[in-house]
Scaffold this motif. Structure first.
Motif, PDB file in Angstrom:
ATOM      1  N   ARG A   1       0.846   7.785  -2.830  1.00 13.40           N
ATOM      2  CA  ARG A   1       0.016   7.874  -4.032  1.00 13.40           C
ATOM      3  C   ARG A   1      -1.353   7.220  -3.849  1.00 13.40           C
ATOM      4  O   ARG A   1      -2.157   7.208  -4.777  1.00 13.40           O
ATOM      5  CB  ARG A   1       0.763   7.246  -5.217  1.00 13.40           C
ATOM      6  N   ARG A   2      -1.587   6.645  -2.652  1.00 11.37           N
ATOM      7  CA  ARG A   2      -2.875   5.994  -2.328  1.00 11.37           C
ATOM      8  C   ARG A   2      -3.234   4.923  -3.343  1.00 11.37           C
ATOM      9  O   ARG A   2      -4.370   4.833  -3.837  1.00 11.37           O
ATOM     10  CB  ARG A   2      -4.001   7.027  -2.233  1.00 11.37           C
ATOM     11  N   VAL A   3      -2.253   4.086  -3.648  1.00 11.99           N
ATOM     12  CA  VAL A   3      -2.449   2.991  -4.591  1.00 11.99           C
ATOM     13  C   VAL A   3      -1.881   1.714  -3.976  1.00 11.99           C
ATOM     14  O   VAL A   3      -0.791   1.736  -3.397  1.00 11.99           O
ATOM     15  CB  VAL A   3      -1.756   3.265  -5.946  1.00 11.99           C
ATOM     16  N   SER A   4      -2.625   0.613  -4.092  1.00 11.11           N
ATOM     17  CA  SER A   4      -2.171  -0.698  -3.647  1.00 11.11           C
ATOM     18  C   SER A   4      -1.687  -1.512  -4.836  1.00 11.11           C
ATOM     19  O   SER A   4      -2.350  -1.540  -5.886  1.00 11.11           O
ATOM     20  CB  SER A   4      -3.305  -1.465  -2.949  1.00 11.11           C
ATOM     21  N   TYR A   5      -0.535  -2.166  -4.665  1.00  6.09           N
ATOM     22  CA  TYR A   5       0.017  -2.997  -5.735  1.00  6.09           C
ATOM     23  C   TYR A   5       0.171  -4.436  -5.244  1.00  6.09           C
ATOM     24  O   TYR A   5       0.650  -4.666  -4.129  1.00  6.09           O
ATOM     25  CB  TYR A   5       1.397  -2.485  -6.157  1.00  6.09           C
TER      26      TYR A   5
ATOM     27  N   ARG B   1       0.850  -1.199   0.000  1.00  5.92           N
ATOM     28  CA  ARG B   1       0.000   0.000   0.000  1.00  5.92           C
ATOM     29  C   ARG B   1       0.885   1.247   0.000  1.00  5.92           C
ATOM     30  O   ARG B   1       1.446   1.620   1.025  1.00  5.92           O
ATOM     31  CB  ARG B   1      -0.923   0.011   1.218  1.00  5.92           C
TER      32      ARG B   1
ATOM     33  N   GLY C   1      -1.767  -1.512 -10.135  1.00  3.60           N
ATOM     34  CA  GLY C   1      -2.177  -0.803  -8.949  1.00  3.60           C
ATOM     35  C   GLY C   1      -3.676  -0.567  -8.891  1.00  3.60           C
ATOM     36  O   GLY C   1      -4.373  -0.533  -9.911  1.00  3.60           O
ATOM     37  N   LYS C   2      -4.181  -0.414  -7.662  1.00  2.00           N
ATOM     38  CA  LYS C   2      -5.585  -0.148  -7.438  1.00  2.00           C
ATOM     39  C   LYS C   2      -5.704   0.913  -6.360  1.00  2.00           C
ATOM     40  O   LYS C   2      -5.125   0.793  -5.281  1.00  2.00           O
ATOM     41  CB  LYS C   2      -6.318  -1.421  -6.991  1.00  2.00           C
ATOM     42  N   GLU C   3      -6.440   1.982  -6.646  1.00  2.00           N
ATOM     43  CA  GLU C   3      -6.564   3.083  -5.693  1.00  2.00           C
ATOM     44  C   GLU C   3      -7.287   2.643  -4.429  1.00  2.00           C
ATOM     45  O   GLU C   3      -8.170   1.776  -4.453  1.00  2.00           O
ATOM     46  CB  GLU C   3      -7.314   4.255  -6.335  1.00  2.00           C
ATOM     47  N   PHE C   4      -6.883   3.237  -3.298  1.00  6.43           N
ATOM     48  CA  PHE C   4      -7.573   2.962  -2.041  1.00  6.43           C
ATOM     49  C   PHE C   4      -7.723   4.269  -1.254  1.00  6.43           C
ATOM     50  O   PHE C   4      -7.071   5.259  -1.542  1.00  6.43           O
ATOM     51  CB  PHE C   4      -6.826   1.922  -1.215  1.00  6.43           C
TER      52      PHE C   4
END
Length: 293
Positions: free
Chosen positions: A27-31, A23, A290-293
Motif C-alpha cells: 500500500r506504500r504506507v509507513s506506520y 513500511r 500511516g504516511k505515504e512513501f
C-alpha cells in the motif's frame, strides 16, 4: 516515591527501548511501531498514563514517530535524539496477516541503544511498570530497572535466539512479567517453556498463540485464555496489544512485585486482553498514523 496501582486508579507505565517504522510495500504506507512504542500507545488507549523512553534518529521517519506519539498522548520527556537513521522493516499483508521482508537492522536505536543515567532512574521510579523487549538493546539496563519499585515486563518475541539458556539466564532474574509468542509451538512445548522461565525467577509468564489463545503461569496454576475471532484487516501489533492490556489490567487489580493478582483477576486480564487484541486486528499498522512513501 513511586506511584502504585493501589494509590492511583490510573497506572503509570513506560515503554523503554525500540522504535521502528513498518513500511507496507503493498500500500506504500509507513506506520510507526516497535514493541516498546506499541506498548506505550496501547496503554494510553487503555487509560494509563503512558510514556516512551528511547533513542530517536534524525530523519523524517523519526519526526513522524515523535509527532504521532505526542498526538496520541504518550509522553517523550526523557527521550534522546542521536544522529542516524530510524529503524525500518518492509511488510506485506497476506490474508490479513503480516509477512516481514527486508529491514535495516534497527537503525540508530539498535546501533546506539539507550543507557540509563541516574536522572533517568529517578524519572522511571515514578512509574508502576517499565516495559521493554528483545529489540530495544537494553538488556544490560534491566538490572538497574530491577532496583526500582516499578515492575518490569519484557517481550521475548518468537525467535529461538532469545530462548537459549544463556539469554534467559541473562534477562529473567530482572523481569516480573515475561511475554512470549508461541504460535509455532505445541501445547506441551509451550507449557515446558513457561515453567522453565518461571523457574528462573519470573512471577508471571505469558505465552500467546494467536487463534489458539494464550497460556499463563504464575507458579500456582496454568491458566488458558481463549482468543476472540475477527476478520482481521492487519495483525501487526496484535500480540503487543494483548500483552499491554494484560499488564495494565493486572496493575488496575493491584499487582505488585510482592503481591500477584488473584486468580480471578488473572482470568479477567486474559479475557480483556483477548478482546483488546482482536480490536487491534481491525486497524491498519500497529495503531494507524500511516504516511505515504
Amino acid at each position: 516515591m513511586a506511584a502504585t496501582a493501589q494509590s492511583a486508579t490510573r497506572p503509570r507505565v513506560v515503554g523503554f527501548g525500540d522504535n521502528v517504522v513498518d513500511r507496507f510495500l503493498d500500500r506504500r504506507v509507513s506506520y510507526p511501531g516497535g514493541n516498546s512504542v506499541n506498548f506505550a500507545v496501547f496503554a494510553a488507549q487503555l487509560g494509563a498514563a503512558a510514556a516512551y523512553l528511547g533513542v530517536f534518529g534524525t530523519d523524517a521517519l523519526a519526526a513522524h514517530l515523535q509527532t504521532s506519539l505526542t498526538g496520541l498522548g504518550v509522553a517523550l520527556d526523557r527521550c534522546q535524539v542521536k544522529e542516524g537513521e530510524t529503524g525500518w522493516c518492509d511488510v506485506i499483508v497476506v490474508d490479513g496477516d503480516r509477512v516481514f521482508g527486508d529491514w535495516n537492522g534497527g537503525g540508530v536505536t539498535t546501533a546506539e541503544p539507550f543507557v540509563l543515567s541516574a536522572a533517568d532512574l529517578v524519572y522511571l521510579a515514578g512509574f508502576d511498570l517499565v516495559h521493554s523487549g528483545v529489540y530495544g538493546g537494553v538488556e544490560d539496563e534491566l538490572f538497574l530497572l530491577r532496583q526500582l519499585p516499578a515492575l518490569v515486563s519484557f517481550d521475548f518475541s518468537d525467535e529461538k535466539e532469545f530462548r537459549t539458556p544463556a539469554y534467559l539466564d541473562r534477562v529473567c532474574p530482572n523481569v516480573d512479567l515475561a511475554v512470549f509468542s508461541c504460535e509455532a509451538y505445541g501445547r506441551e512445548e509451550t507449557e515446558a517453556l513457561v515453567h522453565e522461565v518461571h523457574g528462573r525467577g519470573v512471577g508471571l509468564v505469558l505465552a500467546t498463540s494467536g487463534l489458539q489463545g494464550s497460556l499463563l503461569y504464575d507458579g500456582r496454576a496454568l491458566r488458558h485464555g481463549s482468543a476472540v475471532r475477527v476478520d482481521a484487516v492487519d495483525t501487526m501489533g496484535c500480540g503487543d496489544a494483548f500483552a499491554t492490556a494484560f499488564a495494565v489490567t493486572c496493575l488496575q487489580q493491584g499487582w505488585q512485585r510482592d503481591r500477584l493478582p488473584s486468580p480471578e483477576s488473572l482470568d479477567r486480564a486474559l479475557r480483556l486482553a483477548a478482546h483488546f487484541s482482536a480490536e487491534q486486528c481491525l486497524v491498519e499498522g500497529a495503531f494507524g498514523h500511516g504516511k505515504e512513501f
